[in-house]
Write an enzyme that holds these catalytic residues in place. Structure first.
Site, PDB file in Angstrom:
ATOM      1  N   ASP A  71       0.968  -1.277  -0.063  1.00 40.39           N
ATOM      2  CA  ASP A  71       0.088   0.042   0.030  1.00 40.39           C
ATOM      3  C   ASP A  71       1.062   1.389   0.118  1.00 40.39           C
ATOM      4  O   ASP A  71       1.844   1.346   0.801  1.00 40.39           O
ATOM      5  CB  ASP A  71      -1.121   0.012   1.189  1.00 40.39           C
ATOM      6  CG  ASP A  71      -1.883   1.166   1.129  1.00 40.39           C
ATOM      7  OD1 ASP A  71      -3.051   0.770   0.643  1.00 40.39           O
ATOM      8  OD2 ASP A  71      -1.653   2.236   1.673  1.00 40.39           O
ATOM      9  N   ASN A 112      -2.439  12.381  -4.753  1.00 39.97           N
ATOM     10  CA  ASN A 112      -3.645  12.629  -5.504  1.00 39.97           C
ATOM     11  C   ASN A 112      -4.392  14.015  -5.510  1.00 39.97           C
ATOM     12  O   ASN A 112      -5.117  14.500  -6.449  1.00 39.97           O
ATOM     13  CB  ASN A 112      -4.649  11.348  -5.273  1.00 39.97           C
ATOM     14  CG  ASN A 112      -5.269  10.725  -6.510  1.00 39.97           C
ATOM     15  OD1 ASN A 112      -4.700  10.751  -7.650  1.00 39.97           O
ATOM     16  ND2 ASN A 112      -6.297  10.034  -6.533  1.00 39.97           N
ATOM     17  N   HIS A 162      -5.859  13.776 -10.159  1.00 46.28           N
ATOM     18  CA  HIS A 162      -6.090  12.397 -10.574  1.00 46.28           C
ATOM     19  C   HIS A 162      -5.221  11.925 -11.626  1.00 46.28           C
ATOM     20  O   HIS A 162      -4.703  10.746 -11.800  1.00 46.28           O
ATOM     21  CB  HIS A 162      -7.619  12.005 -10.636  1.00 46.28           C
ATOM     22  CG  HIS A 162      -8.374  12.128  -9.426  1.00 46.28           C
ATOM     23  ND1 HIS A 162      -8.169  11.305  -8.506  1.00 46.28           N
ATOM     24  CD2 HIS A 162      -9.074  13.246  -8.765  1.00 46.28           C
ATOM     25  CE1 HIS A 162      -9.203  11.604  -7.546  1.00 46.28           C
ATOM     26  NE2 HIS A 162      -9.800  12.694  -7.745  1.00 46.28           N
ATOM     27  N   ASP A 195      -2.735   9.001 -11.541  1.00 48.14           N
ATOM     28  CA  ASP A 195      -2.657   7.833 -12.565  1.00 48.14           C
ATOM     29  C   ASP A 195      -1.513   7.503 -12.918  1.00 48.14           C
ATOM     30  O   ASP A 195      -0.937   6.336 -13.005  1.00 48.14           O
ATOM     31  CB  ASP A 195      -3.808   8.039 -13.375  1.00 48.14           C
ATOM     32  CG  ASP A 195      -5.195   7.844 -12.826  1.00 48.14           C
ATOM     33  OD1 ASP A 195      -5.373   7.420 -11.826  1.00 48.14           O
ATOM     34  OD2 ASP A 195      -6.090   8.049 -13.588  1.00 48.14           O
ATOM     35  N   ASP A 243      -4.566   2.793  -4.378  1.00 48.33           N
ATOM     36  CA  ASP A 243      -3.081   2.243  -4.321  1.00 48.33           C
ATOM     37  C   ASP A 243      -2.743   0.954  -3.637  1.00 48.33           C
ATOM     38  O   ASP A 243      -1.773   1.051  -3.176  1.00 48.33           O
ATOM     39  CB  ASP A 243      -2.664   3.507  -3.634  1.00 48.33           C
ATOM     40  CG  ASP A 243      -3.187   3.564  -2.107  1.00 48.33           C
ATOM     41  OD1 ASP A 243      -4.016   3.130  -2.053  1.00 48.33           O
ATOM     42  OD2 ASP A 243      -2.285   4.478  -1.128  1.00 48.33           O
TER      43      ASP A 243
END
Length: 360
Positions: free
Chosen positions: A91, A99, A104, A108, A134
């Protein structure tokens, strides 16, 4: 079904529905006459459907559905071959901050770069998957059964992963840092249960985050016991809030000359069976449940205030007693947990006393 070439030389998948021999007058076959259908587009559509069904569209990694299928197969092989395996739950640390601040689209891009680095560090035959957000999973098989050896194998792989993910990322032409926390669960500890294996690795991952992040933790039974204890304590705490079992305790702060500088406002829990619960236990709970800490101060007008040996006074009366005795208290501090700061928990009970308030 056959693979042929079209007139322009490009490969084509065809399905032959009819094939009839052509014969000479003497009955000998000199050729075959067939009717075929070009199914190239159909094959492409099937491949796209398979890709969408079993792979993550952003990273191209296996998705949760394919991972679960691989896990079932891996645990079955583990039972037959008696080889060890491990699930690494990965994680990213503080990904939400990246983010939220960068957007976003760049988030990404970061996930795609993370995926590439994970591919580079994975062994041939390992399963690498993205569960969503994530969260990533690396499935290791064929590990030694020796306890010392298997730990060393896993630490070697996880160490490479942590070092690789901790290197700076380039996003929009600027370097950005993002680390990861990894939780590990062994096949032999899950008794063949896929969901149990995932749950244990997830718990171990949160232990890694709690230990400072950018770290590796292995699941152990003591970890599960702590989770069970904390869950039970949280349930009791909520009931205690409803029963009014929490009180404010003002602890005097003294300088080197013995003069009263101020006081620290502390929340204490008077449990009906256990007495005053140790501060360390309730801090663990309030750090996990910020809404409970918010409730402490929301009930400020009704909680008891205890200072020194005086009990049962109205809110703030202990401060007034010290003031009447000539010990002016014009500075109050309170100890706030990191989670409660994130949730903007404000100690109304302390600020209402009219003193300057400082967060320790």
């Amino acid at each position: 079904e056959e693979s042929n070439r079209s007139a322009d030389g490009s490969p084509a998948h065809t399905f032959l529905s009819v094939r009839v021999p052509l014969r000479h007058p003497d009955g000998s076959i000199y050729a075959l006459c067939g009717i075929s259908t070009d199914i190239s587009e159909h094959k492409k559509n099937l491949e796209q459907i398979h890709q969408l069904a079993f792979y993550d569209p952003l990273t191209g990694l296996a998705n949760r559905r394919l991972l679960l299928d691989r896990l079932h197969q891996a645990l079955a092989r583990h039972g037959r071959k008696r080889q060890e395996g491990a699930l690494l739950f990965i994680d990213l640390d503080h990904f939400k901050d990246i983010n939220d601040t960068l957007g976003h689209a760049l988030g990404d891009q970061l996930l795609q770069q993370v995926s590439e680095r994970l591919r580079e560090q994975s062994r041939a035959g390992d399963t690498l998957a993205r569960l969503g957000g994530d969260e990533f999973v690396l499935l290791l098989e064929g590990l030694t059964r020796q306890p010392e050896g298997v730990i060393g194998e896993i630490e070697a792989v996880a160490g490479k992963v942590l070092r690789s993910l901790a290197a700076p990322y380039e996003l929009a032409g600027q370097p950005h840092n993002c680390t990861a926390s990894i939780g590990v669960a062994l096949f032999s500890d899950a008794q063949g249960d896929v969901e149990e294996l995932l749950k244990r690795a997830d718990l171990a991952m949160y232990e890694a985050k709690g230990g400072g992040r950018n770290a590796l933790r292995f699941f152990n039974p003591q970890m599960q016991a702590r989770i069970n204890t904390r869950t039970a304590l949280e349930r009791e705490m909520r009931a205690g809030l409803e029963r009014g079992e929490f009180f404010l305790h003002y602890q005097p702060q003294i300088d080197l000359d013995g003069q009263l500088l101020g006081a620290e406002a502390l929340v204490r829990w008077q449990h009906p069976q256990r007495g005053v619960v140790a501060p360390g236990e309730s801090v663990v709970i309030t750090d996990v449940t910020p809404e409970a800490l918010r409730s402490y101060w929301g009930l400020a007008d009704s909680v008891k205030v205890v200072g020194g040996s005086t009990e049962g006074l109205g809110n703030g009366d202990q401060i007034n007693i010290w003031d009447d005795a000539g010990a002016l208290v014009d500075r109050l501090t309170y100890d706030d947990s990191p989670r409660s700061r994130d949730n903007s928990v404000v100690p109304v009970a302390v600020t209402d006393l009219g003193a300057d308030v400082y967060d320790n």
